[in-house]
Design a protein around this motif. Sequence first.
Motif, PDB file in Angstrom:
ATOM      1  N   LEU A   1       0.888 -43.416  11.020  1.00  0.00           N
ATOM      2  CA  LEU A   1       2.010 -43.439  11.960  1.00  0.00           C
ATOM      3  C   LEU A   1       2.668 -42.078  12.202  1.00  0.00           C
ATOM      4  O   LEU A   1       3.172 -41.837  13.294  1.00  0.00           O
ATOM      5  CB  LEU A   1       3.074 -44.428  11.464  1.00  0.00           C
TER       6      LEU A   1
ATOM      7  N   THR B   1       8.695 -49.137   9.412  1.00  0.00           N
ATOM      8  CA  THR B   1       7.918 -49.362   8.182  1.00  0.00           C
ATOM      9  C   THR B   1       8.430 -48.544   7.010  1.00  0.00           C
ATOM     10  O   THR B   1       8.526 -49.056   5.882  1.00  0.00           O
ATOM     11  CB  THR B   1       6.441 -49.037   8.430  1.00  0.00           C
TER      12      THR B   1
ATOM     13  N   CYS C   1       7.598 -47.294  15.175  1.00  0.00           N
ATOM     14  CA  CYS C   1       6.824 -47.981  14.125  1.00  0.00           C
ATOM     15  C   CYS C   1       7.000 -47.288  12.772  1.00  0.00           C
ATOM     16  O   CYS C   1       7.128 -47.950  11.730  1.00  0.00           O
ATOM     17  CB  CYS C   1       5.352 -48.025  14.506  1.00  0.00           C
ATOM     18  N   ALA C   2       6.995 -45.959  12.781  1.00  0.00           N
ATOM     19  CA  ALA C   2       7.168 -45.210  11.535  1.00  0.00           C
ATOM     20  C   ALA C   2       8.550 -45.448  10.946  1.00  0.00           C
ATOM     21  O   ALA C   2       8.700 -45.663   9.732  1.00  0.00           O
ATOM     22  CB  ALA C   2       6.949 -43.720  11.791  1.00  0.00           C
TER      23      ALA C   2
ATOM     24  N   PHE D   1       4.889 -44.533  18.185  1.00  0.00           N
ATOM     25  CA  PHE D   1       4.646 -44.274  16.764  1.00  0.00           C
ATOM     26  C   PHE D   1       5.935 -43.940  16.030  1.00  0.00           C
ATOM     27  O   PHE D   1       6.052 -44.224  14.828  1.00  0.00           O
ATOM     28  CB  PHE D   1       3.629 -43.148  16.599  1.00  0.00           C
TER      29      PHE D   1
ATOM     30  N   ILE E   1       7.234 -54.527  11.492  1.00  0.00           N
ATOM     31  CA  ILE E   1       7.331 -53.948  12.835  1.00  0.00           C
ATOM     32  C   ILE E   1       7.633 -55.033  13.868  1.00  0.00           C
ATOM     33  O   ILE E   1       8.362 -54.796  14.834  1.00  0.00           O
ATOM     34  CB  ILE E   1       6.022 -53.213  13.197  1.00  0.00           C
TER      35      ILE E   1
ATOM     36  N   LEU F   1       1.055 -45.006   5.300  1.00  0.00           N
ATOM     37  CA  LEU F   1       1.981 -45.074   6.434  1.00  0.00           C
ATOM     38  C   LEU F   1       2.063 -43.743   7.160  1.00  0.00           C
ATOM     39  O   LEU F   1       2.067 -43.703   8.405  1.00  0.00           O
ATOM     40  CB  LEU F   1       3.376 -45.487   5.951  1.00  0.00           C
TER      41      LEU F   1
END
Length: 327
Positions: free
Chosen positions: A37, A101, A97-98, A94, A124, A33
């Motif tokens: 990301l 997750t 998304c980071a 990003f 996501i 991850l």
Amino acid sequence: MSAPLQGPPLGFWGVLTEAKRIINAHPRHFLALSTFLILSLSFSLIGYHALHRGLLRSLVTTTDILLWQSFQSNNINTNLLFFSLVYSFFVFLFSLCAIATITYSVFHGFYGQPIKFLSTIRSILTSFLPLLGTVVVSQVIVCLISLVFGGFSFLVLRGVELLGVEIEYSSPYFIGFSAVFLLAFLFVLVNLQVNWTLLSVIVVVEFNWGLTALKRSVDLIKGMKEVALSSLLFLVIFTGISVWTNSVSSIGSNNEGKNWGLVVQIVVASTLLMLLLLHKTASNAVLYVYCKVINGKLAQEIAEEFTYISLPFDDGKVPHVVSIIHE
């Protein structure tokens, strides 16, 4: 009523330790991850000034300065604006998304549930739009507060001028007023950030968003504001030092040839910042669970289920047990 957790103290380092323990329990998962990301985000943040300067030098050297000076200036400004917009877009993309997750993974890992990479990536789809909407709402609030402070300062200065008092912008009185006003504005912003520490976790875990998530975060963070403030200051100070150090290094570097020392420095700083962002996001998820227990937000039957929480480690390592005492 829930008493403090036994084991690591309920402070900044205690929360960070629990986050680190979960990350170490699934190293390959969080490494993947982070690489996909966060690393690109931290590298862009650290190396932005160097890339900015490199792009500028490239544009200058490929344009005929003597014959196309006016065209060169417009071309540089257009390309730099485009580069900045693309950079900002990917940083924001990003980042969301980071957050989605990592929060999903840490929350499930805290309860000893299995964590799969594909299911984490699929999270996501359900978290991105709520996170985006919540960010928009929070930024609207920040902008409104900024407008209030700006309008108030304008009215004060305008009122002083209408009274016939000439304002000297270099006078110590004006500088002192500006300093006090700026400190008050920063205090409000920092207080908002502290109260919104759990915002992203609430969006991902509880599927609340917008004003509902904002109010929920303010309610849950009560009693743990010092931990949230310490985490925020740690992130801001470390990031500021890293960005400033690499900015100074890029300015002082040799413009001719490749400065491999600067490249190594950017890579190392980007990796450290990546780890910091990873642990900061993970610690927010851990802090969320602690806040729910401390503030009595968990239902009694759910709280009893969390009396012993086993954090599974890879490769047959001994699990870590967190014990919560109820009074």
